[in-house]
Design a protein around this motif. Structure first.
Motif, PDB file in Angstrom:
ATOM      1  N   ALA A  10      25.102  33.631  44.674  1.00  0.00           N
ATOM      2  CA  ALA A  10      24.829  33.900  43.264  1.00  0.00           C
ATOM      3  C   ALA A  10      26.038  33.383  42.499  1.00  0.00           C
ATOM      4  CB  ALA A  10      24.612  35.393  43.024  1.00  0.00           C
ATOM      5  N   PRO A  11      25.939  33.245  41.177  1.00  0.00           N
ATOM      6  CA  PRO A  11      27.103  32.744  40.440  1.00  0.00           C
ATOM      7  C   PRO A  11      28.365  33.572  40.691  1.00  0.00           C
ATOM      8  CG  PRO A  11      25.168  32.734  39.032  1.00  0.00           C
ATOM      9  CD  PRO A  11      24.769  33.433  40.297  1.00  0.00           C
ATOM     10  N   GLY A  12      29.381  32.921  41.267  1.00  0.00           N
ATOM     11  CA  GLY A  12      30.636  33.593  41.554  1.00  0.00           C
ATOM     12  C   GLY A  12      30.618  34.481  42.776  1.00  0.00           C
ATOM     13  N   VAL A  13      29.562  34.361  43.608  1.00  0.00           N
ATOM     14  CA  VAL A  13      29.438  35.173  44.821  1.00  0.00           C
ATOM     15  C   VAL A  13      29.186  34.237  45.999  1.00  0.00           C
ATOM     16  CG1 VAL A  13      28.215  37.054  45.983  1.00  0.00           C
ATOM     17  CG2 VAL A  13      28.437  37.060  43.476  1.00  0.00           C
ATOM     18  N   TRP A  14      30.019  34.329  47.042  1.00  0.00           N
ATOM     19  CA  TRP A  14      29.891  33.452  48.201  1.00  0.00           C
ATOM     20  C   TRP A  14      29.616  34.275  49.458  1.00  0.00           C
ATOM     21  CZ3 TRP A  14      33.562  33.161  44.398  1.00  0.00           C
ATOM     22  CH2 TRP A  14      33.529  32.005  43.594  1.00  0.00           C
ATOM     23  N   ALA A  45      33.839  31.731  37.856  1.00  0.00           N
ATOM     24  CA  ALA A  45      34.792  32.196  38.873  1.00  0.00           C
ATOM     25  C   ALA A  45      34.946  31.133  39.946  1.00  0.00           C
ATOM     26  CB  ALA A  45      34.304  33.501  39.499  1.00  0.00           C
ATOM     27  N   ASN A  46      36.174  30.896  40.335  1.00  0.00           N
ATOM     28  CA  ASN A  46      36.461  29.986  41.431  1.00  0.00           C
ATOM     29  C   ASN A  46      36.764  30.783  42.691  1.00  0.00           C
ATOM     30  OD1 ASN A  46      36.331  27.577  39.822  1.00  0.00           O
ATOM     31  ND2 ASN A  46      38.329  28.155  38.964  1.00  0.00           N
ATOM     32  N   ILE A 178      29.351  38.313  55.337  1.00  0.00           N
ATOM     33  CA  ILE A 178      30.560  38.548  54.558  1.00  0.00           C
ATOM     34  C   ILE A 178      30.339  37.979  53.160  1.00  0.00           C
ATOM     35  CG2 ILE A 178      33.068  38.319  54.522  1.00  0.00           C
ATOM     36  CD1 ILE A 178      31.865  39.525  57.124  1.00  0.00           C
ATOM     37  N   TYR A 179      30.672  38.761  52.133  1.00  0.00           N
ATOM     38  CA  TYR A 179      30.536  38.302  50.745  1.00  0.00           C
ATOM     39  C   TYR A 179      31.901  38.333  50.066  1.00  0.00           C
ATOM     40  CZ  TYR A 179      25.482  38.935  51.262  1.00  0.00           C
ATOM     41  OH  TYR A 179      24.170  38.852  51.679  1.00  0.00           O
ATOM     42  N   VAL A 180      32.174  37.311  49.288  1.00  0.00           N
ATOM     43  CA  VAL A 180      33.372  37.262  48.456  1.00  0.00           C
ATOM     44  C   VAL A 180      32.926  37.166  47.006  1.00  0.00           C
ATOM     45  CG1 VAL A 180      35.416  35.923  47.821  1.00  0.00           C
ATOM     46  CG2 VAL A 180      34.836  36.245  50.232  1.00  0.00           C
ATOM     47  N   PHE A 181      33.471  38.045  46.167  1.00  0.00           N
ATOM     48  CA  PHE A 181      33.108  38.110  44.749  1.00  0.00           C
ATOM     49  C   PHE A 181      34.277  37.623  43.915  1.00  0.00           C
ATOM     50  CE2 PHE A 181      30.602  41.099  47.082  1.00  0.00           C
ATOM     51  CZ  PHE A 181      29.336  41.037  46.506  1.00  0.00           C
ATOM     52  N   GLY A 182      34.024  36.641  43.066  1.00  0.00           N
ATOM     53  CA  GLY A 182      35.068  36.078  42.231  1.00  0.00           C
ATOM     54  C   GLY A 182      35.353  36.907  41.006  1.00  0.00           C
ATOM     55  N   GLY A 183      36.427  36.577  40.281  1.00  0.00           N
ATOM     56  CA  GLY A 183      36.878  37.262  39.078  1.00  0.00           C
ATOM     57  C   GLY A 183      36.460  36.559  37.804  1.00  0.00           C
ATOM     58  N   PRO A 184      37.408  36.224  36.958  1.00  0.00           N
ATOM     59  CA  PRO A 184      38.834  36.074  37.295  1.00  0.00           C
ATOM     60  C   PRO A 184      39.650  37.373  37.349  1.00  0.00           C
ATOM     61  CG  PRO A 184      38.413  35.422  35.037  1.00  0.00           C
ATOM     62  CD  PRO A 184      37.083  35.693  35.630  1.00  0.00           C
ATOM     63  N   LEU A 186      40.125  41.736  38.114  1.00  0.00           N
ATOM     64  CA  LEU A 186      39.635  42.781  39.011  1.00  0.00           C
ATOM     65  C   LEU A 186      38.331  43.365  38.480  1.00  0.00           C
ATOM     66  CD1 LEU A 186      41.636  45.649  40.650  1.00  0.00           C
ATOM     67  CD2 LEU A 186      39.752  46.218  39.140  1.00  0.00           C
ATOM     68  N   GLY A 187      38.279  43.646  37.173  1.00  0.00           N
ATOM     69  CA  GLY A 187      37.068  44.203  36.584  1.00  0.00           C
ATOM     70  C   GLY A 187      35.882  43.270  36.723  1.00  0.00           C
ATOM     71  N   ASP A 188      36.119  41.971  36.581  1.00  0.00           N
ATOM     72  CA  ASP A 188      35.031  40.999  36.744  1.00  0.00           C
ATOM     73  C   ASP A 188      34.499  41.019  38.171  1.00  0.00           C
ATOM     74  OD1 ASP A 188      35.131  40.029  34.105  1.00  0.00           O
ATOM     75  OD2 ASP A 188      36.761  38.673  34.611  1.00  0.00           O
ATOM     76  N   ALA A 189      35.391  41.117  39.151  1.00  0.00           N
ATOM     77  CA  ALA A 189      34.952  41.139  40.549  1.00  0.00           C
ATOM     78  C   ALA A 189      34.093  42.368  40.828  1.00  0.00           C
ATOM     79  CB  ALA A 189      36.167  41.112  41.481  1.00  0.00           C
ATOM     80  N   VAL A 190      34.484  43.531  40.282  1.00  0.00           N
ATOM     81  CA  VAL A 190      33.696  44.747  40.470  1.00  0.00           C
ATOM     82  C   VAL A 190      32.350  44.617  39.764  1.00  0.00           C
ATOM     83  CG1 VAL A 190      33.587  47.220  39.978  1.00  0.00           C
ATOM     84  CG2 VAL A 190      35.703  46.209  40.840  1.00  0.00           C
TER      85      VAL A 190
END
Length: 710
Positions: A10-14, A45-46, A178-184, A186-190
């Motif tokens: 998903a956008p910003g989610v790997w 998010a990168n 495994i999922y990685v959530f981008g920011g930029p 901390l609040g954006d990642a949550v």
């Protein structure tokens, strides 16, 4: 070491898959669709690190070890409902469901294998098994230098845990996604995590009122009388909770009404509804041999009993259908509004070992470890689906949860009762898509009573649980006016709080947020140093070399504009970290400059609350209960301070799911300065007024809410 193949889920989610994906995981169990449109609207998010830095070590016997890089001063938060600390960096977290989490191991009612970094990213392990996370707490030999070995006898810098530049996660043998959530940030990642899990829950309006649970063996007449006492004494209350005694049998349970205490359940529920009360029923998963469900559920249950009852396998559709049919006919159809889901956690490793063991087997193929990790999620989803089938929202309590719970209308609670830990849990829940209630049960003194009630009125679910002690809001007459005022203040803030939950639902922004959401890592470090110097803290434990660093885990944001800094029994003053900008005492009117630490005093009749200068807070007159469809009251916008400001306001019918199909609206209240130097307000939005309100009142340049102001 092997590297992984990553795809954008998903956008910003790997996402990357290690080994074989499990058939049942928290994400697959909940099955919520990611809110893709909301994710697309977020800032780009990168990836937070080079993908080749994330590796898997397959040489570990029986398990695979996931390795992720960490920077030197990086702080890590999350890992579920944690009571002991907020910053998890340098700790090993054993994320296993435990009904009695009294030690700082990571075990908890809601172990969420998700951590978020102050560098602005998050990592989720989607698995139904217990996971061990070494969050910078395990230093490899080939990364160790001679300077790391210090003389404990002579060197004050000796540490029991040496810092590591990596996080290591021990994965299940079969593998995991495994999922990685981008920011930029901390609040954006949550927020990305919450949106990927379906968005945050939007409870019914009555769920944000005040709740009262009656003693366990109360009968129909006693419960009705206690409810009406709230009305007689002018205390708002929305929900009356019944504890185990409403069952014909409990421990294990029947899910059937006791004919002596409740001879006419439908009449009882209707009488309460006529006076503005909802009914919430306590239950747990273990089915009594005397239940009408027992014969059909027995072949669909695990091979170990709990309290002599069945532990049903609700991974099976036929088991869920039996549960749903019985609950629909006996409870939902007569107007019961929700459940308190108890005992779905358990532990076989404590002195009170009552849960089925990890080697238990269930017909679906799950074992005891997997079932315990997701039992709380199963019950949340089953009961929520009951109401969704009737186009209704529910709200309830649960004692166990896991990942992907963001969209579920449940608030966690515990049998623990330490006030400071309750406040810390409220802060920590905001990192993991969880909600927490610091419920009140009893008190050592009138002071303890007031401080606990003040905290609970500024939490996701405001509840007095009198099941064992028979306490009432008026149990301490000498402080009764203070208790009444704060329950009424919560009711007055319903428009503000409901809007905060709407932002959670649509944008993934937690309605209650710990300080790392609103201050930078640099500001947090500076504040920690200020607090240590002011309190002259001994920052080294001589026995183990542990640094005692204040984490600001005792204050939090309540929506976007209010900061709450509770006091506990024995305290009359405390340090408060204020984010940058000007702040005003919400009740006192005292002005403070943020960007650092202030010292505040507060008498027993006040909980320290601060409002941003220029904030506009939507409020209403206190009601005996939350507004029902068709009911209206006056809407009041209270503008604080000396600068212009604005706020958003959300509204819908408050009880159905029609808002998911567009039957809702957003409004914007703007306060600007006039040529004469005063202020004026304008409300704009989808219509002239939200349907819940009859008129609008404005109050400008408020310097605090008067203590008598209702």
């Amino acid at each position: 070491m092997t590297t992984l193949t990553w795809t954008e889920a998903a956008p910003g989610v790997w996402r990357a898959t290690i080994g074989d994906s499990q058939a049942l995981t928290p994400l697959s169990l909940i099955g919520a669709d990611p809110r893709l449109e909301a994710l697309k609207q977020m800032a780009k998010a990168n990836p937070p690190f080079e993908w080749e830095e994330v590796r898997v070590d397959n040489s570990v016997s029986g398990r695979q070890m996931l390795t992720l890089p960490l920077s030197a001063n990086e702080k890590l938060y999350g890992t579920g409902l944690q009571f002991m600390r907020m910053n998890q960096r340098g700790r090993t977290r054993y994320l296993r469901v435990n009904s009695d989490p009294k030690q700082d191991t990571g075990e908890t009612h809601a172990p969420v294998p998700f951590y978020v970094s102050d560098r602005g990213y998050g990592v989720l392990i989607d698995t139904a098994r217990a996971v061990t996370m070494h969050l910078g707490s395990a230093l490899r030999l080939d990364e160790t230098s001679a300077e790391d070995a210090k003389d404990r006898n002579r060197d004050a810098k000796w540490r029991a845990t040496l810092p590591s530049a990596r996080a290591e996660v021990r994965l299940p043998e079969e593998g995991a996604d495994i999922y990685v959530f981008g920011g930029p940030s901390l609040g954006d990642a949550v927020s990305r995590y919450n949106l990927f899990c379906g968005g945050g829950t939007l409870p019914p309006k009555w769920g944000l009122g005040f709740w009262h649970r009656v003693p366990t063996l109360f009968n129909e007449e006693e419960a009705l009388a206690e409810a009406m006492e709230f009305r007689r004494r002018d205390y708002p209350c929305d929900v009356i909770g019944l504890e185990p005694g409403w069952h014909s049998r409990s421990y294990p349970v029947t899910y059937e009404w006791d004919a002596e205490r409740f001879p006419a359940p439908e009449r009882f529920v209707r009488k309460l509804a006529d006076n503005g009360f909802r009914v919430n029923l306590w239950e747990h998963p273990y089915v009594s041999p005397e239940s009408e469900l027992y014969p059909a559920l027995k072949p669909l249950s695990g091979n170990y009993s709990v309290w002599g009852g069945l532990a049903p396998d609700y991974a099976l559709p036929e088991a869920r259908e039996l549960y749903a049919k019985q609950h629909k006919e006996k409870h939902v159809a007569i107007g019961v509004s929700g459940y308190k889901l108890d005992e779905c956690d358990g532990s076989e490793l404590t002195n009170n070992s009552w849960m089925f063991p990890e080697h238990a087997r269930f017909p679906s193929g799950l074992d005891g470890e997997q079932m315990r990790q997701v039992y709380g999620l199963m019950f949340q989803k089953m009961t929520n689906d009951l109401y969704r089938a009737d186009n209704l929202r529910t709200c309830g309590l649960v004692r166990a949860s896991n990942a992907a719970a963001s969209s579920l209308p449940y608030v966690l609670y515990s049998d623990l009762y330490d006030h400071k830990q309750f406040i810390r849990a409220l802060c920590n829940s905001s990192f993991s898509g969880l909600l927490w209630s610091p419920e009140v049960r009893r008190a050592r003194s009138a002071e303890d009573w007031v401080r606990r009630m003040q905290t609970v009125c500024f939490s996701p679910l405001a509840m007095l649980n009198a099941w064992g002690d028979g306490t009432k809001p008026w149990s301490y007459p000498e402080v009764e006016p203070i208790i009444r005022r704060y329950i009424k203040l919560r009711m007055r803030l319903q428009p503000y709080l409901y809007t905060a939950f709407a932002a959670y639902h649509e944008k993934g922004i937690p309605p209650f947020r710990a300080m790392p959401f609103v201050v930078t890592p640099e500001e947090l470090v500076h504040a920690e140093q200020q607090r240590m110097e002011a309190e002259k803290l001994n920052t080294t434990d001589g026995a183990y070399g542990k640094r005692v660093i204040p984490q600001w885990d005792d204050q939090y944001m309540f929506g976007d504009s209010l900061l709450v800094a509770p006091l506990v029994e024995g305290e009359s003053e405390r340090d408060v970290l204020l984010p940058s900008g000007s702040w005003i005492g919400f009740e006192t009117g005292e002005r403070h400059e943020g960007g650092g630490v202030i010292r505040v005093r507060a008498g027993l009749d006040t909980i320290p609350i601060f409002v941003r200068d220029g904030a506009v807070i939507p409020m209403m007159a206190s009601q005996p209960h939350a507004l029902r469809p068709g009911e209206k009251t006056q809407l009041e916008f209270v503008h604080f301070g000396s600068v212009a400001g604005s706020c958003l306001l959300y509204d819908d019918d408050g009880v159905t799911l029609d808002h998911e199909n567009g039957a809702c609206g957003w409004w914007k209240a703007e306060v600007t300065k006039t040529e004469e130097g005063g202020f004026q307000g304008v409300l704009s939005g989808d219509s002239k007024l939200p349907a819940s309100y009859s008129s609008v009142k404005w109050r400008f340049a408020a310097i605090g809410l008067a203590l008598h102001d209702e």
